[in-house]
Design a protein around this motif. Structure first.
Motif, mmCIF file in Angstrom:
data_model
loop_
_atom_site.group_PDB
_atom_site.id
_atom_site.type_symbol
_atom_site.label_atom_id
_atom_site.label_comp_id
_atom_site.label_asym_id
_atom_site.label_seq_id
_atom_site.Cartn_x
_atom_site.Cartn_y
_atom_site.Cartn_z
ATOM 1 N N ILE A 45 0.837 -1.208 0.000
ATOM 2 C CA ILE A 45 0.000 0.000 0.000
ATOM 3 C C ILE A 45 0.869 1.254 0.000
ATOM 4 C CG2 ILE A 45 -1.599 1.371 1.410
ATOM 5 C CD1 ILE A 45 -3.020 -0.850 -0.068
ATOM 6 N N GLU A 46 1.938 1.232 0.780
ATOM 7 C CA GLU A 46 2.801 2.415 0.858
ATOM 8 C C GLU A 46 3.503 2.708 -0.457
ATOM 9 O OE1 GLU A 46 4.163 3.053 5.424
ATOM 10 O OE2 GLU A 46 5.234 1.482 4.337
ATOM 11 N N THR A 47 3.766 1.672 -1.257
ATOM 12 C CA THR A 47 4.485 1.896 -2.519
ATOM 13 C C THR A 47 3.565 2.027 -3.730
ATOM 14 O OG1 THR A 47 4.791 -0.491 -2.808
ATOM 15 C CG2 THR A 47 6.568 0.724 -1.695
ATOM 16 N N ILE A 58 -6.866 8.539 2.717
ATOM 17 C CA ILE A 58 -8.257 8.856 3.048
ATOM 18 C C ILE A 58 -8.790 9.909 2.085
ATOM 19 C CG2 ILE A 58 -9.737 9.972 4.783
ATOM 20 C CD1 ILE A 58 -8.092 8.464 6.912
ATOM 21 N N GLY A 59 -7.954 10.874 1.743
ATOM 22 C CA GLY A 59 -8.362 11.936 0.834
ATOM 23 C C GLY A 59 -8.663 11.462 -0.575
ATOM 24 N N THR A 60 -8.103 10.321 -0.996
ATOM 25 C CA THR A 60 -8.332 9.826 -2.352
ATOM 26 C C THR A 60 -9.497 8.842 -2.448
ATOM 27 O OG1 THR A 60 -6.725 8.032 -2.091
ATOM 28 C CG2 THR A 60 -5.902 10.124 -2.997
ATOM 29 N N MET A 61 -10.080 8.481 -1.311
ATOM 30 C CA MET A 61 -11.195 7.523 -1.319
ATOM 31 C C MET A 61 -12.479 8.174 -1.797
ATOM 32 S SD MET A 61 -10.765 5.622 2.307
ATOM 33 C CE MET A 61 -9.402 4.556 2.648
ATOM 34 N N GLU A 62 -13.364 7.353 -2.348
ATOM 35 C CA GLU A 62 -14.694 7.830 -2.726
ATOM 36 C C GLU A 62 -15.403 8.322 -1.466
ATOM 37 O OE1 GLU A 62 -16.115 7.896 -5.840
ATOM 38 O OE2 GLU A 62 -14.244 7.167 -6.707
ATOM 39 N N LYS A 63 -16.174 9.397 -1.599
ATOM 40 C CA LYS A 63 -16.773 10.054 -0.436
ATOM 41 C C LYS A 63 -17.580 9.133 0.487
ATOM 42 C CE LYS A 63 -19.482 14.002 1.037
ATOM 43 N NZ LYS A 63 -20.285 15.133 0.676
ATOM 44 N N ASP A 101 -2.503 1.750 11.033
ATOM 45 C CA ASP A 101 -1.116 1.293 11.147
ATOM 46 C C ASP A 101 -0.150 2.106 10.288
ATOM 47 O OD1 ASP A 101 -1.840 -0.708 12.913
ATOM 48 O OD2 ASP A 101 -2.044 -2.231 11.345
ATOM 49 N N LEU A 102 -0.684 2.989 9.434
ATOM 50 C CA LEU A 102 0.154 3.783 8.544
ATOM 51 C C LEU A 102 0.639 5.059 9.238
ATOM 52 C CD1 LEU A 102 -1.945 3.622 5.247
ATOM 53 C CD2 LEU A 102 0.181 2.405 5.734
ATOM 54 N N PRO A 103 1.728 5.637 8.737
ATOM 55 C CA PRO A 103 2.121 6.954 9.244
ATOM 56 C C PRO A 103 1.002 7.966 8.969
ATOM 57 C CG PRO A 103 3.864 5.983 7.885
ATOM 58 C CD PRO A 103 2.664 5.097 7.755
ATOM 59 N N GLU A 104 0.849 8.939 9.838
ATOM 60 C CA GLU A 104 -0.246 9.920 9.775
ATOM 61 C C GLU A 104 -0.377 10.562 8.396
ATOM 62 O OE1 GLU A 104 -3.279 12.209 11.814
ATOM 63 O OE2 GLU A 104 -1.984 10.721 12.721
ATOM 64 N N GLU A 105 0.720 10.983 7.818
ATOM 65 C CA GLU A 105 0.689 11.676 6.528
ATOM 66 C C GLU A 105 0.168 10.763 5.419
ATOM 67 O OE1 GLU A 105 4.104 13.259 3.626
ATOM 68 O OE2 GLU A 105 4.097 14.237 5.600
ATOM 69 N N LYS A 106 0.638 9.522 5.399
ATOM 70 C CA LYS A 106 0.194 8.554 4.380
ATOM 71 C C LYS A 106 -1.275 8.217 4.586
ATOM 72 C CE LYS A 106 0.914 5.610 1.012
ATOM 73 N NZ LYS A 106 1.261 6.015 -0.332
ATOM 74 N N MET A 107 -1.680 8.054 5.848
ATOM 75 C CA MET A 107 -3.065 7.744 6.160
ATOM 76 C C MET A 107 -3.985 8.854 5.647
ATOM 77 S SD MET A 107 -4.896 7.204 9.864
ATOM 78 C CE MET A 107 -4.606 8.881 10.368
ATOM 79 N N SER A 136 -6.020 3.438 -2.819
ATOM 80 C CA SER A 136 -7.362 3.706 -2.302
ATOM 81 C C SER A 136 -8.374 2.733 -2.898
ATOM 82 C CB SER A 136 -7.778 5.160 -2.526
ATOM 83 O OG SER A 136 -8.203 5.390 -3.824
ATOM 84 N N ASP A 137 -8.170 2.313 -4.152
ATOM 85 C CA ASP A 137 -9.049 1.297 -4.746
ATOM 86 C C ASP A 137 -8.960 -0.021 -3.967
ATOM 87 O OD1 ASP A 137 -9.919 3.024 -6.716
ATOM 88 O OD2 ASP A 137 -8.611 2.193 -8.287
ATOM 89 N N ILE A 138 -7.752 -0.373 -3.585
ATOM 90 C CA ILE A 138 -7.560 -1.606 -2.804
ATOM 91 C C ILE A 138 -8.268 -1.480 -1.461
ATOM 92 C CG2 ILE A 138 -5.847 -3.009 -1.574
ATOM 93 C CD1 ILE A 138 -3.897 -2.284 -3.921
ATOM 94 N N LEU A 139 -8.093 -0.359 -0.791
ATOM 95 C CA LEU A 139 -8.733 -0.151 0.510
ATOM 96 C C LEU A 139 -10.250 -0.152 0.391
ATOM 97 C CD1 LEU A 139 -6.326 2.531 1.962
ATOM 98 C CD2 LEU A 139 -6.650 0.199 2.819
#
Length: 190
Positions: A10-12, A46-51, A36-42, A19-22
């Motif tokens: 996910i990180e890479t 989240i910002g790229t997920m469908e609303k 479990d992700l670093p705050e910035e990556k999380m 976001s599609d995977i999530l």
């Protein structure tokens, strides 16, 4: 896949692919993974997920770890007591994600408060026009979002439910905890 490998993948991955995977995961599982992700990556993911999915995941993140709210899923079926068995079958068919648990249909009142429960058996054996309110068991048990995981485990152990509804202090259904959820949560505690 091993959780460390999941995290690495996910990180890479490109943000839209990640976001599609999530979004293909259950909301509670996506929330657990994101935490479990670093705050910035999380925040970026989240910002790229469908609303609609983003709102569900962010809603789950507000609950304190170790509480019923922190392990519940928001994938459940709740219908008003004036709805019919036929309505319940159609709602199940129209569910966006395959539901994690279909053992119960939660029946609500006009204010969306938990009023009772109907089992999957009712869907199979009762006529399509029968009202959920007349078939429901009004003595269903629920846990509150802030209840501890230990007390939730006690409910599962005592009553042998496949899922338990989670309500807020006003009695409104917020989600459910499945047997699998509680087994995973208590195994992590041990």
């Amino acid at each position: 896949v091993d959780p460390r490998l999941q995290l690495s993948l996910i990180e890479t991955a490109a943000p839209d692919k990640a976001s599609d995977i999530l979004e293909s995961m259950e909301p509670d599982e996506a929330k657990e993974f994101l935490s479990d992700l670093p705050e910035e990556k999380m925040e970026s993911l989240i910002g790229t997920m469908e609303k609609p999915f983003r709102e569900r995941v962010v809603g789950l993140m507000k609950y304190k770890e170790g509480t019923a709210g922190s392990i519940m899923t928001t994938d459940f079926l709740a219908l008003g007591r004036d709805r019919t068995i036929g309505d319940a079958v159609e709602a199940f068919r129209a569910a966006f994600h395959p539901l994690e648990s279909v053992a119960y249909i939660y029946v609500t009142d006009e204010a969306q408060r938990l009023a009772g429960v109907v089992t999957l058996r009712h869907l199979l054996l009762c006529g399509r026009d029968e009202k959920l309110g007349t078939l429901m068991n009004p003595n269903g048990l629920a846990v509150e979002t802030e209840d501890g995981i230990g007390s939730v485990a006690d409910v599962f152990n005592k009553y042998k439910f496949l899922a338990v509804p989670v309500i807020d202090p006003g009695g409104v259904v917020q989600g459910i905890i499945t047997l699998q959820d509680i087994v995973q949560a208590t195994a992590e505690e041990l």
